[in-house]
Design a protein around this motif. Structure first.
Motif, PDB file in Angstrom:
ATOM      1  N   MET A   1      46.356  31.903  42.520  1.00  0.00           N
ATOM      2  CA  MET A   1      45.111  31.354  43.029  1.00  0.00           C
ATOM      3  C   MET A   1      44.365  32.466  43.729  1.00  0.00           C
ATOM      4  N   GLY A   2      43.139  32.735  43.304  1.00  0.00           N
ATOM      5  CA  GLY A   2      42.307  33.765  43.905  1.00  0.00           C
ATOM      6  C   GLY A   2      41.170  33.163  44.684  1.00  0.00           C
ATOM      7  N   GLY A   3      40.943  33.705  45.896  1.00  0.00           N
ATOM      8  CA  GLY A   3      39.996  33.072  46.802  1.00  0.00           C
ATOM      9  C   GLY A   3      38.751  33.843  47.130  1.00  0.00           C
ATOM     10  N   SER A   4      38.278  34.708  46.264  1.00  0.00           N
ATOM     11  CA  SER A   4      37.067  35.458  46.556  1.00  0.00           C
ATOM     12  C   SER A   4      35.886  34.877  45.790  1.00  0.00           C
ATOM     13  N   LEU A   5      34.728  34.832  46.435  1.00  0.00           N
ATOM     14  CA  LEU A   5      33.519  34.363  45.763  1.00  0.00           C
ATOM     15  C   LEU A   5      32.655  35.522  45.283  1.00  0.00           C
ATOM     16  N   ARG A   6      33.036  36.739  45.599  1.00  0.00           N
ATOM     17  CA  ARG A   6      32.277  37.929  45.238  1.00  0.00           C
ATOM     18  C   ARG A   6      32.440  38.253  43.755  1.00  0.00           C
ATOM     19  N   SER A   7      31.391  38.828  43.156  1.00  0.00           N
ATOM     20  CA  SER A   7      31.464  39.302  41.773  1.00  0.00           C
ATOM     21  C   SER A   7      31.069  40.759  41.745  1.00  0.00           C
ATOM     22  N   PRO A   8      31.889  41.661  41.276  1.00  0.00           N
ATOM     23  CA  PRO A   8      33.269  41.422  40.864  1.00  0.00           C
ATOM     24  C   PRO A   8      34.172  41.260  42.082  1.00  0.00           C
ATOM     25  N   SER A   9      35.267  40.593  41.892  1.00  0.00           N
ATOM     26  CA  SER A   9      36.198  40.293  42.973  1.00  0.00           C
ATOM     27  C   SER A   9      37.432  41.182  42.872  1.00  0.00           C
ATOM     28  N   THR A  10      37.658  42.020  43.883  1.00  0.00           N
ATOM     29  CA  THR A  10      38.842  42.878  43.858  1.00  0.00           C
ATOM     30  C   THR A  10      40.111  42.059  44.039  1.00  0.00           C
ATOM     31  N   SER A  11      40.053  40.993  44.815  1.00  0.00           N
ATOM     32  CA  SER A  11      41.259  40.177  44.989  1.00  0.00           C
ATOM     33  C   SER A  11      41.605  39.429  43.705  1.00  0.00           C
ATOM     34  N   LEU A  12      40.587  39.002  42.950  1.00  0.00           N
ATOM     35  CA  LEU A  12      40.866  38.345  41.677  1.00  0.00           C
ATOM     36  C   LEU A  12      41.397  39.359  40.659  1.00  0.00           C
ATOM     37  N   THR A  13      40.882  40.574  40.683  1.00  0.00           N
ATOM     38  CA  THR A  13      41.397  41.626  39.817  1.00  0.00           C
ATOM     39  C   THR A  13      42.860  41.910  40.135  1.00  0.00           C
ATOM     40  N   ALA A  14      43.186  42.012  41.429  1.00  0.00           N
ATOM     41  CA  ALA A  14      44.578  42.232  41.836  1.00  0.00           C
ATOM     42  C   ALA A  14      45.467  41.078  41.378  1.00  0.00           C
ATOM     43  N   LEU A  15      44.947  39.867  41.473  1.00  0.00           N
ATOM     44  CA  LEU A  15      45.703  38.699  41.039  1.00  0.00           C
ATOM     45  C   LEU A  15      45.989  38.767  39.538  1.00  0.00           C
ATOM     46  N   TRP A  16      44.982  39.130  38.743  1.00  0.00           N
ATOM     47  CA  TRP A  16      45.184  39.228  37.293  1.00  0.00           C
ATOM     48  C   TRP A  16      46.254  40.252  36.950  1.00  0.00           C
ATOM     49  N   VAL A  17      46.263  41.381  37.655  1.00  0.00           N
ATOM     50  CA  VAL A  17      47.280  42.409  37.408  1.00  0.00           C
ATOM     51  C   VAL A  17      48.673  41.841  37.690  1.00  0.00           C
ATOM     52  N   ALA A  18      48.807  41.156  38.814  1.00  0.00           N
ATOM     53  CA  ALA A  18      50.103  40.568  39.181  1.00  0.00           C
ATOM     54  C   ALA A  18      50.521  39.488  38.190  1.00  0.00           C
ATOM     55  N   VAL A  19      49.584  38.662  37.762  1.00  0.00           N
ATOM     56  CA  VAL A  19      49.881  37.585  36.815  1.00  0.00           C
ATOM     57  C   VAL A  19      50.280  38.165  35.452  1.00  0.00           C
ATOM     58  N   GLU A  20      49.610  39.221  35.037  1.00  0.00           N
ATOM     59  CA  GLU A  20      49.986  39.870  33.772  1.00  0.00           C
ATOM     60  C   GLU A  20      51.413  40.399  33.842  1.00  0.00           C
ATOM     61  N   GLY A  21      51.787  40.976  34.985  1.00  0.00           N
ATOM     62  CA  GLY A  21      53.158  41.445  35.159  1.00  0.00           C
ATOM     63  C   GLY A  21      54.159  40.309  35.113  1.00  0.00           C
ATOM     64  N   ALA A  22      53.817  39.189  35.739  1.00  0.00           N
ATOM     65  CA  ALA A  22      54.698  38.020  35.710  1.00  0.00           C
ATOM     66  C   ALA A  22      54.840  37.479  34.285  1.00  0.00           C
ATOM     67  N   ALA A  23      53.733  37.461  33.554  1.00  0.00           N
ATOM     68  CA  ALA A  23      53.778  36.983  32.162  1.00  0.00           C
ATOM     69  C   ALA A  23      54.631  37.907  31.293  1.00  0.00           C
ATOM     70  N   GLU A  24      54.506  39.215  31.512  1.00  0.00           N
ATOM     71  CA  GLU A  24      55.328  40.171  30.754  1.00  0.00           C
ATOM     72  C   GLU A  24      56.817  39.984  31.063  1.00  0.00           C
TER      73      GLU A  24
END
Length: 126
Positions: A1-24
């Motif tokens: 769950m990412g909680g930033s409203l900014r575009s682009p969102s660095t916290s959402l980018t960090a979340l995607w990286v972590a989620v990709e690692g979990a999926a791998e």
């Protein structure tokens, strides 16, 4: 769950990286982008909106959660706090939690949001 409203969102980018690692690593993953979820401000005076119900149902079904929020004034973003408020109302589920702060704060060191506490370099495990 990412909680930033900014575009682009660095916290959402960090979340995607972590989620990709979990999926791998074999996890079945889903990202909840709070900006896209469109939660109204929490209040117990109104009914439960469909977006809050979807959030709670998704969290309730999870075996684990990975949360990412920018830190504003030593705490999580307002959008993130609002989502947690809705979860407190809707879900009685305690999955493992990892906080991954993505802004260093004033001291140039990782800081975990004040509401969640810190240990091990800004990451909290439950």
């Amino acid at each position: 769950m990412g909680g930033s409203l900014r575009s682009p969102s660095t916290s959402l980018t960090a979340l995607w990286v972590a989620v990709e690692g979990a999926a791998e690593a074999g996890a079945d993953t889903r990202v909840i982008d709070l900006k896209r979820l469109g939660l109204p401000f929490y209040t117990s005076e109104h009914g439960i909106p469909p977006s809050a119900r979807r959030l709670a149902d998704t969290v309730e079904a999870a075996d684990a959660l990975l949360w990412s929020s920018p830190t504003y004034h030593g705490s999580v973003s307002g959008a993130f706090k609002n989502a947690v408020d809705w979860l407190a109302l809707l879900a009685d589920h305690d999955p493992p939690l990892v906080m991954a702060p993505s802004s260093p704060g004033r001291r140039r060191e990782p800081r975990s949001p004040g509401a969640a506490g810190t240990s091990h370099g800004g990451t909290r495990h439950r």
